[in-house]
Design a protein around this motif. Structure first.
Motif, short mmCIF file in Angstrom:
data_model
loop_
_atom_site.label_atom_id
_atom_site.label_comp_id
_atom_site.label_asym_id
_atom_site.label_seq_id
_atom_site.Cartn_x
_atom_site.Cartn_y
_atom_site.Cartn_z
N ASN A 89 0.71 -14.05 24.11
CA ASN A 89 1.90 -13.86 24.32
C ASN A 89 2.99 -13.35 23.29
O ASN A 89 2.73 -13.61 22.11
CB ASN A 89 2.64 -15.08 25.21
CG ASN A 89 2.89 -16.19 24.19
OD1 ASN A 89 3.77 -16.27 23.34
ND2 ASN A 89 1.84 -17.28 24.36
N THR A 90 4.00 -12.71 23.59
CA THR A 90 4.85 -12.27 22.63
C THR A 90 5.74 -13.25 21.57
O THR A 90 5.70 -13.16 20.55
CB THR A 90 6.15 -11.50 23.32
OG1 THR A 90 5.79 -10.66 24.22
CG2 THR A 90 7.32 -10.83 22.47
N LEU A 91 6.11 -14.45 22.31
CA LEU A 91 6.74 -15.47 21.52
C LEU A 91 5.67 -16.06 20.33
O LEU A 91 5.95 -15.95 19.07
CB LEU A 91 7.23 -16.67 22.31
CG LEU A 91 7.91 -17.97 21.67
CD1 LEU A 91 8.93 -17.29 21.21
CD2 LEU A 91 7.93 -19.08 22.67
N LEU A 92 4.48 -16.37 20.67
CA LEU A 92 3.55 -16.69 19.65
C LEU A 92 3.22 -15.70 18.53
O LEU A 92 2.96 -15.93 17.38
CB LEU A 92 2.34 -17.24 20.38
CG LEU A 92 2.10 -18.54 20.84
CD1 LEU A 92 0.92 -18.95 21.20
CD2 LEU A 92 2.55 -19.76 19.72
N TYR A 93 3.26 -14.45 18.95
CA TYR A 93 2.89 -13.00 18.30
C TYR A 93 4.09 -12.92 17.06
O TYR A 93 3.63 -13.18 15.94
CB TYR A 93 2.76 -12.07 19.14
CG TYR A 93 2.70 -10.75 18.30
CD1 TYR A 93 1.34 -10.50 17.89
CD2 TYR A 93 3.86 -9.86 17.79
CE1 TYR A 93 1.18 -9.21 17.18
CE2 TYR A 93 3.59 -8.90 17.08
CZ TYR A 93 2.53 -8.36 16.75
OH TYR A 93 2.14 -7.31 15.85
N PHE A 94 5.40 -13.07 17.54
CA PHE A 94 6.36 -12.89 16.48
C PHE A 94 6.29 -14.42 15.76
O PHE A 94 6.66 -14.36 14.30
CB PHE A 94 7.57 -12.63 17.08
CG PHE A 94 7.89 -11.05 17.39
CD1 PHE A 94 7.97 -10.21 16.28
CD2 PHE A 94 7.59 -10.63 18.59
CE1 PHE A 94 8.09 -8.68 16.46
CE2 PHE A 94 7.60 -9.28 18.80
CZ PHE A 94 7.56 -8.39 17.73
N ALA A 95 6.04 -15.43 16.40
CA ALA A 95 6.23 -16.80 15.62
C ALA A 95 5.02 -16.78 14.65
O ALA A 95 5.34 -16.88 13.31
CB ALA A 95 6.09 -18.02 16.53
N GLU A 125 -1.36 -15.32 29.14
CA GLU A 125 -0.79 -16.53 28.48
C GLU A 125 -1.88 -17.37 27.73
O GLU A 125 -3.09 -17.31 28.39
CB GLU A 125 0.13 -17.48 29.40
CG GLU A 125 1.25 -17.02 29.87
CD GLU A 125 2.38 -16.39 28.63
OE1 GLU A 125 2.51 -17.45 27.74
OE2 GLU A 125 3.00 -15.29 28.65
N SER A 135 -2.87 -14.52 20.20
CA SER A 135 -1.45 -15.46 20.31
C SER A 135 -1.67 -15.40 21.93
O SER A 135 -1.00 -16.39 22.58
CB SER A 135 -0.49 -14.90 19.98
OG SER A 135 -0.43 -13.25 20.14
N ASN A 177 -1.48 -23.35 23.01
CA ASN A 177 -0.77 -22.80 21.92
C ASN A 177 -1.13 -23.09 20.58
O ASN A 177 -0.87 -22.25 19.91
CB ASN A 177 0.85 -23.08 22.50
CG ASN A 177 1.27 -22.32 23.56
OD1 ASN A 177 0.45 -21.37 24.28
ND2 ASN A 177 2.45 -22.63 24.44
N TYR A 218 5.64 -3.40 18.51
CA TYR A 218 6.02 -4.14 19.83
C TYR A 218 6.98 -3.11 20.58
O TYR A 218 6.78 -3.10 21.95
CB TYR A 218 6.82 -5.31 19.48
CG TYR A 218 7.14 -6.07 20.99
CD1 TYR A 218 6.08 -6.56 21.89
CD2 TYR A 218 8.45 -6.13 21.30
CE1 TYR A 218 6.49 -7.29 22.84
CE2 TYR A 218 8.96 -6.75 22.49
CZ TYR A 218 7.80 -7.38 23.23
OH TYR A 218 8.17 -8.01 24.32
#
Length: 448
Positions: free
Chosen positions: A44-50, A192, A42, A196, A254
């Motif tokens: 990054n954090t956003l894509l990880y949790f998404a 990053e 992923s 994406n 995390y």
């Protein structure tokens, strides 16, 4: 002298037994290893949790779909039988013969993860290497083979204990983070991703590997007391527990390690325990991880021989695969065959990552096409609608979301690793050839 029954399996498992089986089929050792893969892919954090949230939602859609499939067609080896009933025995064999290999590979992969945790703790320095890991994995598989040989109720009791133990261990690790002992050494920013959509698709490979397994529940249709009621309820509540535990575990990873720490650590749970509890915590959790891996191996040793039973019932495999010890309800030959397949894979593969793409390409195709059977079963089994059978509330949206997402992941694997995809497609084709070479006269398939 052992007594054998060639045709019937007597229902002995309760709804609680099946709920524990659902949880154990899904929570292998993946959640203790794949978050690192997801973090790397992923970026990054956003894509990880998404990826984890979306994967949980899609898996919930899949669980509901298979809950209705299991309720509408409850039979031993249901994952094979539903293909045979809705499509054709040739297609059923083509998909399932590969999935049997894939499931054996999944067990081998999880066993390797467990050995990586325990090897540094109990093995002498001379065996803290690839050879030591193989010795540990083979030994653990053989111990559970013996337990399963004793009888299915013994297997179920072992499964219940191991599953409750695993749930408790996860909760202890997660709630320990609220002590405020948050480590920040790993909190540097991760790189990053430049694409994406591609990164998200590849991240879902590891996510769905971690969430997968619930579909095998329908293989126990002949073992479950009142399956048309207990299969859907066990799948539903089992997956609610799984998704809740996974999101809690990822939040804990995390909070303690950060996205960069996730990317650079393999034994995540032990590292987490080391940060929270020190060196002794690392060693204790490594031992607990190894014990918990036994639950995943055990439940797969229980489930997969039931697919052989269904294939033999259709005349595709020799009748010996249908032999059931009447007293223990164990398919002694089928059980031995599956364990032998796991051991053979362990001799040739020494890395979890090398197994992942192959396993998931098989699984995404197998699960998405299995989910399509819900549309066929609804038409063929309309008479069950008036009998209180479980039905999905948001039909057909729920199964369509599941099927479409799994095909997106299939395409992502093909783009990222075309070699693995081509090998898998060839394996499917070989299965079709094997079917037509070995097919015999088959009994008509009827609704149980």
């Amino acid at each position: 002298m052992a007594s054998y029954n060639l045709m019937n399996i007597t229902p002995k498992l309760t709804r609680f037994d099946l709920s524990m089986i659902v949880i154990s089929l899904v929570i292998g050792m993946g959640i203790f290893a794949t978050p690192g893969e997801v973090a790397k892919n992923s970026g990054n954090t956003l894509l990880y949790f998404a990826a984890w949230l979306f994967g949980g939602f899609v898996s919930w859609c899949g669980a509901l779909t298979f809950a209705e499939i299991g309720a509408r067609y409850p039979t031993t080896g249901g994952f094979y039988k539903v293909f045979s009933y809705c499509f054709h025995p040739a297609f059923a064999f083509m998909i399932n013969w590969v999935l049997v290999i894939s499931n054996a590979a999944s067990v081998a992969a999880v066993a390797l993860i467990g050995a990586e945790y325990i090897n540094p703790v109990i093995m002498p320095v001379s065996l803290q290497n690839a050879m030591g890991i193989k010795i540990m994995t083979i030994t653990s598989v053989l111990v559970l083979y013996i337990i399963n040989f004793i009888g299915i109720k013994m297997s179920a009791r072992t499964q219940n204990v191991l599953t409750m133990f695993k749930i408790g261990m996860i909760l202890i690790l997660c709630f320990a983070v609220f002590k405020g002992n948050i480590h920040t050494a790993y909190m540097e920013m991760a790189s990053e991703s430049s694409n994406n959509l591609s990164a998200f698709g590849i991240s879902l490979v590891a996510v769905f590997f971690t969430y997968g397994g619930y579909q095998q529940t329908i293989n126990f249709g002949g073992d479950i007391i009142n399956p048309k009621v207990n299969i859907p309820k066990a799948i539903f509540w089992g997956m609610i527990v799984v998704i809740s535990l996974y999101m809690l575990m990822n939040f804990t990873y995390y909070s303690v390690l950060g996205i960069n720490g996730l990317q650079h650590k393999t034994t995540l749970a032990a590292t987490l325990a080391g940060v929270l509890f020190g060196t002794s915590g690392y060693k204790i959790v490594s031992l607990l991880m190894f014990i918990s891996v036994m639950a995943f191996i055990n439940v797969n040793i229980m489930a997969n021989p039931r697919v052989y039973y269904a294939m033999a019932d259709d005349g595709i495999l020799p009748a010996r695969f249908k032999h059931v010890n009447q007293k223990t309800q164990v398919q002694e030959f089928g059980l031995s065959f599956f364990v032998a397949a796991v051991l053979i894979i362990l001799f040739f593969v020494s890395s979890f990552h090398k197994i992942l793409d192959y396993v998931m390409f098989f699984d995404t195709i197998g699960l998405s096409t299995a989910a399509v059977t819900i549309f066929i079963l609804r038409k063929k089994n309309k008479h069950l609608d008036a009998k209180g059978i479980y039905t999905i509330s948001w039909y057909p949206v729920i199964p369509i979301i599941f099927i479409a997402t799994y095909w997106f992941v299939t395409i992502s694997i093909f783009i990222e690793n075309p070699k693995a995809a081509l090998v898998c497609l060839c394996a499917f084709a070989i299965g079709l050839i094997i079917y037509f070479i070995t097919k015999k006269s088959k009994p008509p398939i009827t609704i149980p």
